[in-house]
Design a protein around this motif. Structure first.
Motif, mmCIF file in Angstrom:
data_model
loop_
_atom_site.group_PDB
_atom_site.id
_atom_site.type_symbol
_atom_site.label_atom_id
_atom_site.label_comp_id
_atom_site.label_asym_id
_atom_site.label_seq_id
_atom_site.Cartn_x
_atom_site.Cartn_y
_atom_site.Cartn_z
ATOM 1 N N UNK A 297 -11.465 -59.283 -3.417
ATOM 2 C CA UNK A 297 -12.177 -58.052 -3.091
ATOM 3 C C UNK A 297 -13.623 -58.371 -2.771
ATOM 4 N N UNK A 298 -13.967 -58.285 -1.503
ATOM 5 C CA UNK A 298 -15.368 -58.477 -1.104
ATOM 6 C C UNK A 298 -16.042 -57.127 -1.263
ATOM 7 N N UNK A 299 -16.758 -56.949 -2.358
ATOM 8 C CA UNK A 299 -17.234 -55.629 -2.746
ATOM 9 C C UNK A 299 -18.497 -55.181 -2.024
ATOM 10 N N UNK A 300 -19.323 -56.108 -1.552
ATOM 11 C CA UNK A 300 -20.532 -55.704 -0.841
ATOM 12 C C UNK A 300 -21.025 -56.819 0.077
ATOM 13 N N UNK A 301 -22.042 -56.479 0.835
ATOM 14 C CA UNK A 301 -22.630 -57.451 1.755
ATOM 15 C C UNK A 301 -24.109 -57.676 1.454
ATOM 16 N N UNK A 302 -24.563 -57.262 0.292
ATOM 17 C CA UNK A 302 -25.979 -57.425 -0.051
ATOM 18 C C UNK A 302 -26.159 -58.607 -0.981
ATOM 19 N N UNK B 299 -17.702 -51.765 -0.553
ATOM 20 C CA UNK B 299 -16.372 -51.258 -0.875
ATOM 21 C C UNK B 299 -16.510 -50.136 -1.892
ATOM 22 N N UNK B 300 -15.835 -49.014 -1.664
ATOM 23 C CA UNK B 300 -15.950 -47.913 -2.622
ATOM 24 C C UNK B 300 -14.899 -48.055 -3.723
ATOM 25 N N UNK B 301 -15.227 -47.516 -4.869
ATOM 26 C CA UNK B 301 -14.391 -47.677 -6.063
ATOM 27 C C UNK B 301 -13.021 -47.033 -5.889
ATOM 28 N N UNK B 302 -12.917 -45.936 -5.161
ATOM 29 C CA UNK B 302 -11.612 -45.297 -4.980
ATOM 30 C C UNK B 302 -10.649 -46.202 -4.200
ATOM 31 N N UNK B 303 -11.168 -46.927 -3.229
ATOM 32 C CA UNK B 303 -10.334 -47.874 -2.478
ATOM 33 C C UNK B 303 -9.854 -49.001 -3.385
ATOM 34 N N UNK B 304 -10.750 -49.519 -4.212
ATOM 35 C CA UNK B 304 -10.394 -50.593 -5.149
ATOM 36 C C UNK B 304 -9.331 -50.099 -6.124
ATOM 37 N N UNK C 199 -5.946 -49.964 -4.380
ATOM 38 C CA UNK C 199 -5.381 -51.302 -4.214
ATOM 39 C C UNK C 199 -4.787 -51.791 -5.532
ATOM 40 N N UNK C 200 -5.503 -51.565 -6.599
ATOM 41 C CA UNK C 200 -5.046 -52.034 -7.912
ATOM 42 C C UNK C 200 -3.798 -51.281 -8.362
ATOM 43 N N UNK C 201 -3.746 -49.980 -8.136
ATOM 44 C CA UNK C 201 -2.553 -49.217 -8.498
ATOM 45 C C UNK C 201 -1.339 -49.679 -7.702
ATOM 46 N N UNK D 68 -18.138 -49.699 -14.112
ATOM 47 C CA UNK D 68 -16.942 -48.854 -14.284
ATOM 48 C C UNK D 68 -15.652 -49.593 -13.942
ATOM 49 N N UNK D 69 -15.702 -50.441 -12.922
ATOM 50 C CA UNK D 69 -14.528 -51.226 -12.552
ATOM 51 C C UNK D 69 -14.105 -52.140 -13.697
ATOM 52 N N UNK D 70 -15.051 -52.870 -14.273
ATOM 53 C CA UNK D 70 -14.726 -53.806 -15.358
ATOM 54 C C UNK D 70 -14.278 -53.079 -16.617
ATOM 55 N N UNK D 71 -14.832 -51.892 -16.882
ATOM 56 C CA UNK D 71 -14.394 -51.112 -18.054
ATOM 57 C C UNK D 71 -12.933 -50.716 -17.931
ATOM 58 N N UNK D 72 -12.474 -50.444 -16.704
ATOM 59 C CA UNK D 72 -11.067 -50.095 -16.486
ATOM 60 C C UNK D 72 -10.143 -51.267 -16.773
ATOM 61 N N UNK D 73 -10.668 -52.479 -16.708
ATOM 62 C CA UNK D 73 -9.825 -53.666 -16.831
ATOM 63 C C UNK D 73 -10.005 -54.435 -18.121
ATOM 64 N N UNK D 74 -10.733 -53.907 -19.084
ATOM 65 C CA UNK D 74 -10.939 -54.676 -20.300
ATOM 66 C C UNK D 74 -9.656 -54.856 -21.101
ATOM 67 N N UNK D 75 -8.686 -53.974 -20.946
ATOM 68 C CA UNK D 75 -7.400 -54.112 -21.657
ATOM 69 C C UNK D 75 -6.264 -54.488 -20.712
ATOM 70 N N UNK D 76 -6.600 -54.947 -19.526
ATOM 71 C CA UNK D 76 -5.593 -55.282 -18.528
ATOM 72 C C UNK D 76 -5.046 -56.692 -18.747
#
Length: 146
Positions: free
Chosen positions: A57-62, A92-97, A100-102, A126-134
């Motif tokens: 996931x290339x999340x940004x270009x900055x 990349x917006x969080x809803x797209x990520x 993809x994950x779902x 927020x992305x990493x918080x969703x995956x701490x128990x993954x």
């Protein structure tokens, strides 16, 4: 290079000299064995596709650095040229990520996060918080400066 069921495999000398001792030393690395198992050993029927093992996931270009050797922001970097042309940098917006994950959750792939500088991506926490128990791994490629 060896072959198993028509696919290239890891040479046995490398496997026994380097990989097996590393796995014995750190049992958490056993998680990494599921990918070669799914690729080389497990068979899938004609109607069922092999699972995805990694998603990048290339999340940004900055980026806040301008390393000379960088292919993105260095002297001839493509993002630097893009910015000089006046084009906007993408993120990349969080809803797209999440979508993809779902869609790939069943496969439990490694989600490799990279970009310009992924720590500058606003939805990172927020992305990493969703995956701490993954059960999936989330490596993060970064320069180490904020």
């Amino acid at each position: 290079m060896g072959r198993f069921k028509g696919k290239a495999t890891i040479p046995s000398r490398f496997l026994f000299q380097h990989m097996v001792p590393a796995l014995i030393e750190d049992l958490h690395r056993l998680n990494l064995l599921r990918f070669p198992y799914r690729r080389y050993v497990r068979s899938y029927g004609n109607e069922k596709k092999a699972p995805v093992s990694q998603i990048s996931l290339r999340v940004n270009e900055v980026c806040n650095l301008r390393c000379d050797s960088c292919g993105q922001w260095g002297e001839n970097g493509h993002l630097r040229m893009k910015q000089e042309r006046g084009e906007s940098l993408q993120q990349l917006d969080l809803t797209t990520v999440k979508r993809i994950i779902l869609e790939t959750k069943r496969d439990r792939p490694v989600y490799y996060i990279w970009g310009g500088e992924p720590t500058l991506w606003k939805p990172l926490l927020p992305f990493l918080r969703n995956w701490e128990n993954s059960a999936s791994m989330v490596p993060l490629s970064r320069m180490g400066r904020i």
